[in-house]
Structures are given as C-alpha cells and as structure tokens.
Design an enzyme around this catalytic site. Structure first.
Site, PDB file in Angstrom:
ATOM      1  N   TYR A   1       0.867  -1.182   0.000  1.00 47.62           N
ATOM      2  CA  TYR A   1       0.000   0.000   0.000  1.00 47.62           C
ATOM      3  C   TYR A   1       0.905   1.235   0.000  1.00 47.62           C
ATOM      4  O   TYR A   1       1.462   1.611   1.032  1.00 47.62           O
ATOM      5  CB  TYR A   1      -0.930   0.031   1.212  1.00 47.62           C
TER       6      TYR A   1
ATOM      7  N   LEU B   1     -18.348  -1.425   2.347  1.00 43.90           N
ATOM      8  CA  LEU B   1     -19.072  -0.284   1.760  1.00 43.90           C
ATOM      9  C   LEU B   1     -18.819  -0.223   0.255  1.00 43.90           C
ATOM     10  O   LEU B   1     -19.077   0.803  -0.381  1.00 43.90           O
ATOM     11  CB  LEU B   1     -18.643   1.022   2.438  1.00 43.90           C
TER      12      LEU B   1
ATOM     13  N   ARG C   1     -16.107   0.117  -1.271  1.00 44.88           N
ATOM     14  CA  ARG C   1     -15.144   1.204  -1.513  1.00 44.88           C
ATOM     15  C   ARG C   1     -15.829   2.574  -1.535  1.00 44.88           C
ATOM     16  O   ARG C   1     -15.456   3.466  -2.286  1.00 44.88           O
ATOM     17  CB  ARG C   1     -14.389   0.930  -2.810  1.00 44.88           C
ATOM     18  N   GLY C   2     -16.861   2.696  -0.720  1.00 51.10           N
ATOM     19  CA  GLY C   2     -17.578   3.960  -0.588  1.00 51.10           C
ATOM     20  C   GLY C   2     -18.844   4.013  -1.430  1.00 51.10           C
ATOM     21  O   GLY C   2     -19.724   4.828  -1.178  1.00 51.10           O
TER      22      GLY C   2
ATOM     23  N   SER D   1     -21.909   3.659   0.648  1.00 50.59           N
ATOM     24  CA  SER D   1     -21.795   4.333   1.950  1.00 50.59           C
ATOM     25  C   SER D   1     -22.885   5.374   2.141  1.00 50.59           C
ATOM     26  O   SER D   1     -23.101   5.853   3.247  1.00 50.59           O
ATOM     27  CB  SER D   1     -20.430   5.024   2.063  1.00 50.59           C
TER      28      SER D   1
HETATM   29  N1  LIG Z   1      -7.423  -8.453   0.807  1.00 50.80           N
HETATM   30  C1  LIG Z   1      -7.684  -7.614  -0.155  1.00 50.80           C
HETATM   31  O1  LIG Z   1      -7.575  -7.950  -1.345  1.00 50.80           O
HETATM   32  C2  LIG Z   1      -8.108  -6.198   0.151  1.00 50.80           C
HETATM   33  C3  LIG Z   1      -8.533  -5.363  -0.879  1.00 50.80           C
HETATM   34  C4  LIG Z   1      -8.940  -4.082  -0.556  1.00 50.80           C
HETATM   35  C5  LIG Z   1      -8.925  -3.655   0.748  1.00 50.80           C
HETATM   36  N2  LIG Z   1      -8.493  -4.472   1.742  1.00 50.80           N
HETATM   37  C6  LIG Z   1      -8.438  -4.025   3.152  1.00 50.80           C
HETATM   38  O2  LIG Z   1      -9.742  -3.757   3.585  1.00 50.80           O
HETATM   39  C7  LIG Z   1      -9.817  -2.423   4.092  1.00 50.80           C
HETATM   40  C8  LIG Z   1     -11.194  -1.853   3.832  1.00 50.80           C
HETATM   41  O3  LIG Z   1     -11.415  -1.816   2.425  1.00 50.80           O
HETATM   42  P1  LIG Z   1     -11.976  -0.544   1.716  1.00 50.80           P
HETATM   43  O4  LIG Z   1     -11.244   0.642   2.253  1.00 50.80           O
HETATM   44  O5  LIG Z   1     -12.031  -0.771   0.290  1.00 50.80           O
HETATM   45  O6  LIG Z   1     -13.444  -0.585   2.282  1.00 50.80           O
HETATM   46  P2  LIG Z   1     -14.706   0.283   2.389  1.00 50.80           P
HETATM   47  O7  LIG Z   1     -14.894   0.534   3.843  1.00 50.80           O
HETATM   48  O8  LIG Z   1     -15.740  -0.424   1.616  1.00 50.80           O
HETATM   49  O9  LIG Z   1     -14.448   1.641   1.622  1.00 50.80           O
HETATM   50  C9  LIG Z   1     -13.769   2.748   2.145  1.00 50.80           C
HETATM   51  C10 LIG Z   1     -14.279   3.962   1.420  1.00 50.80           C
HETATM   52  O10 LIG Z   1     -15.611   4.206   1.863  1.00 50.80           O
HETATM   53  C11 LIG Z   1     -15.769   5.568   2.159  1.00 50.80           C
HETATM   54  N3  LIG Z   1     -16.682   5.751   3.316  1.00 50.80           N
HETATM   55  C12 LIG Z   1     -17.823   6.458   3.313  1.00 50.80           C
HETATM   56  N4  LIG Z   1     -18.413   6.389   4.512  1.00 50.80           N
HETATM   57  C13 LIG Z   1     -17.635   5.667   5.290  1.00 50.80           C
HETATM   58  C14 LIG Z   1     -17.713   5.273   6.646  1.00 50.80           C
HETATM   59  N5  LIG Z   1     -18.705   5.611   7.429  1.00 50.80           N
HETATM   60  N6  LIG Z   1     -16.723   4.519   7.130  1.00 50.80           N
HETATM   61  C15 LIG Z   1     -15.694   4.135   6.351  1.00 50.80           C
HETATM   62  N7  LIG Z   1     -15.558   4.483   5.062  1.00 50.80           N
HETATM   63  C16 LIG Z   1     -16.539   5.263   4.547  1.00 50.80           C
HETATM   64  C17 LIG Z   1     -14.404   6.086   2.478  1.00 50.80           C
HETATM   65  O11 LIG Z   1     -14.611   7.400   2.170  1.00 50.80           O
HETATM   66  P3  LIG Z   1     -13.756   8.711   2.220  1.00 50.80           P
HETATM   67  O12 LIG Z   1     -13.449   8.933   0.777  1.00 50.80           O
HETATM   68  O13 LIG Z   1     -14.660   9.709   2.806  1.00 50.80           O
HETATM   69  O14 LIG Z   1     -12.542   8.449   3.037  1.00 50.80           O
HETATM   70  C18 LIG Z   1     -13.493   5.228   1.635  1.00 50.80           C
HETATM   71  O15 LIG Z   1     -13.354   5.852   0.374  1.00 50.80           O
HETATM   72  C19 LIG Z   1      -8.681  -1.685   3.383  1.00 50.80           C
HETATM   73  O16 LIG Z   1      -8.300  -0.537   4.103  1.00 50.80           O
HETATM   74  C20 LIG Z   1      -7.632  -2.741   3.351  1.00 50.80           C
HETATM   75  O17 LIG Z   1      -6.946  -2.797   4.585  1.00 50.80           O
HETATM   76  C21 LIG Z   1      -8.101  -5.750   1.448  1.00 50.80           C
END
Ligand SMILES: NC(=O)c1ccc[n+]([C@@H]2O[C@H](COP(=O)([O-])OP(=O)(O)OC[C@H]3O[C@@H](n4cnc5c(N)ncnc54)[C@H](OP(=O)(O)O)[C@@H]3O)[C@@H](O)[C@H]2O)c1
Length: 334
Positions: free
Chosen positions: A56, A209, A211-212, A215
């Site tokens: 990352y 979510l 990826r938002g 959300s």
């Molecule tokens: N194993 C894998 O292949 C893999 C792949 C992807 C991710 N991951 C892990 O999973 C974690 C979570 O994934 P993700 O970040 O894609 O997930 P997510 O929680 O679905 O998406 C995060 C996005 O949602 C937005 N969002 C809107 N409201 C929110 C709220 N109340 N709380 C949190 N986010 C909100 C954020 O917005 P803003 O723009 O406002 O910040 C951010 O852009 C990553 O950080 C990573 O550690 C693993």
C-alpha cells in the site's frame, strides 16, 4: 467493544477492524495527521485489528501505522493487532507486476514489514493474492516457519477459493480469510463461506461499503483522480454507477426508517451475517470512523433483513468488483 474470534485458532479481535489502505493509497489524497488521529481514535474506542499491506503505497501505509503505534499510549499500543498482506510486486512508478509467494520472498517481505511497523511480530500474515507459480503449501509453509520463530502469530489467506483454502488448511492452522463481502459482493456465499465454516476459519470482510459506493456518501459528481481505484472500477462507471446508486437510494429509505445512516446499515448487515465475520472498515477520518462504529449499535431484525434483501438482492450490482485484469488474479472467482 464487542469481540469476535478469528476462526478456531485465531486471535480474539474487536468486532470491527480498521482497514488502513485508504490512508496511503487508492482512494485519492489522505491527510496524514488525520489518519494517525483516526488510528488513535479507533484504538481508544476498543478497535484492536489494524489491517494493511506492505505494497500500500510501497511501505507508506506500514510506516504510517508504525508512527500511530509509536505515538499511542502504551496501554492501547499493547492491545493493537496487525494484519499484514504481502506478495504484490510494484515498480518505482507504482505499476503492479505480479505476485511472489516463494518462501525466500516471504521471509524477505516479513523482515521489511517488521521494520516498517516497528513491531517484533505480526499478528496475522497473509499473501494478498495466490502466486500461480508457487503452490500455496510452500507459501503457507514459509509463514509457518515464521510462526515457529515468533515473528508471526497467525496465518491468514486473502481472496482465494475453496480448493486453495482446503490445501492451505491441510498445511497449517489458518485463522482467517480476508475477502470482499458486502451487500453487493456476495459471491463468497456459494462455496467459500461454507468451506471456511466447515474448516473453522474466520472471515475478515473488506469492501463492506464497496469502496464507498454503498456508503450513502458517494455521488455521480465525485471527481476521482486517475490513480483512484474507483476511476477504473467497473461498478463506478457510467450506467453501472447510476444503477448501483439507485440501489443505495433504496437502502437509504430503510436506513431512514431506522434512524441510522446508509453506511451503518451496510456495515450492520455484514455484522449480522455471522459471528465468524469481522468487517474491516476503510475509515480514514475520525468522523467516518465514528459513523462506522455506530453500526455496532444497529440491530437488524427479520423484517429489516427482508426489506434489505428486497431492496438490494444478492446479484443486484452492475459491474464486476475489479477491472478485468485484476479479476483474473482472483483465485476466489475461479
Ligand atoms: N485483501 C484484499 O484484497 C483487500 C482489498 C482491498 C482492501 N483491503 C483491506 O480492507 C480495508 C477496507 O477496504 P476498503 O477501504 O475498500 O473498504 P470500504 O470501507 O468499503 O471503503 C472505504 C471507502 O468508503 C468511504 N466511506 C464512506 N463512509 C464511510 C464510513 N462511514 N466509514 C468508512 N468508510 C466510509 C471512504 O470514504 P472517504 O473517501 O470519505 O474516506 C473510503 O473511500 C482496506 O483498508 C484494506 O486494509 C483488502
């Protein structure tokens, strides 16, 4: 903070984990000070599981977590558990160039991660994607050796299918599988979830979510930088985006009736899927973190779950969850 145990052999963790990826990469600019403050606020609220990947922003995310751990009060730092992915290869321009799961590479990746995080062990260690050139037994075997030496506590998997899960579990105890799971990404329900449940392996769910997208905060007007994952994600393009945002509006009605937010409803739905599932939320500000934590207070009864299922049926999303090239790297989608 409620807790859940990752599988039959894994650690006890907070019922919600914090995914730190967006604090360094893939979703546009993030504010470093706010990111560190968000990690501190999460630890303070009882979140113990911090997820990252060494790739990352090429180590940036691990160094950020390292800084947050270093500057957190000792009592909170001691409770923090790190979940680290390795194996994805990059070049200096940031391009992705495959995966490496060879044992010597595993040891090398782990040595660098320990340094960047500033810890003497990693709590859960996993290859991000199956390396098609290296049998999973060899990669998991190499992590097993790190467990024996005390550098890693538990072995995890990421985005692999049922056959690979079985082969890995026959090699060493597996704590959890990290995989995308949300109201609009439900393919794990067919074969993968039954396999992890049979084998006593937990799920850390990411993209809860989408990826938002689901959300409740995402709109068509959002300007995305070319480096933003969503600028290339099929679900965020043209008609697909409009279709998917229509699903969000249906969800918003249900959330509104319950007096909660769309994001809280989407996270609570994942929480409701089983005690073996721990959602990782990608909050990168204290405000978003606070909203996410509120999901743990939301109870979805049978009527709510039926209404949600009607509003967002299992295969309702338009567009794949990754661009075609990246879909091909998902052992979980074969
Ligand atoms: N194993 C894998 O292949 C893999 C792949 C992807 C991710 N991951 C892990 O999973 C974690 C979570 O994934 P993700 O970040 O894609 O997930 P997510 O929680 O679905 O998406 C995060 C996005 O949602 C937005 N969002 C809107 N409201 C929110 C709220 N109340 N709380 C949190 N986010 C909100 C954020 O917005 P803003 O723009 O406002 O910040 C951010 O852009 C990553 O950080 C990573 O550690 C693993």
């Amino acid at each position: 903070m409620r807790t859940r145990t990752l599988g039959t052999t894994g650690p006890q963790v907070s019922a919600l984990g914090l995914g730190c990826m967006g604090m360094s990469a893939l979703y546009g600019d993030a504010d470093r000070a706010e990111s560190v403050a968000t990690i501190h606020a999460a630890l303070d609220a009882g979140v113990t599981l911090l997820d990252t990947g060494d790739f990352y922003a090429m180590g940036h995310n691990e160094m950020l977590i390292g800084e947050a751990l270093r500057t957190a009060p000792a009592a909170l730092r001691e409770k923090a558990l790190t979940s680290v992915k390795f194996g994805a290869l990059r070049d200096p321009d940031g391009n992705w160039s495959g995966y490496d799961g060879r044992p010597a590479a595993v040891r090398n990746f782990a040595a660098y991660s320990l340094q960047r995080l500033g810890v003497d062990h990693i709590d859960v260690y996993r290859i991000a994607r199956l390396d098609p050139e290296v049998p999973i037994e060899e990669t998991v075997g190499a992590i097993s050796e790190l467990v024996e030496k005390g550098y890693v506590r538990h072995i995890g998997l990421s985005e692999v299918g049922a056959d690979t899960i079985r082969r890995a579990a026959a090699t060493a105890p597996i704590a959890d599988l990290q995989i995308e799971y949300s109201l609009i990404s439900r393919s794990i329900e067919r074969e993968i979830l039954p396999a992890t449940r049979e084998l006593g392996i937990g799920i850390t769910a990411y993209g809860v979510l989408s990826r938002g997208l689901i959300s409740g905060h995402f709109s068509r007007d959002r300007q995305l930088a070319p480096t933003d994952f969503r600028a290339h994600s099929p679900r965020f393009q043209g008609d697909n985006l409009q279709h998917n945002l229509n699903l969000v509006e249906a969800l918003r009605e249900i959330a509104g009736r319950k007096g909660v937010t769309v994001a809280q409803t989407a996270i609570a739905w994942v929480v409701s899927r089983g005690e073996d599932i721990v959602p990782l939320v990608g909050a990168r500000t204290r405000e978003r973190l606070g909203e996410s934590l509120g999901a743990l207070e939301v109870t979805l009864d049978e009527a709510d779950l039926t209404a949600i299922e009607e509003a967002v049926p299992a295969d309702a999303a338009a567009g794949d969850r990754y661009p075609t090239v990246q879909m091909a790297h998902l052992d979980s989608e074969r």
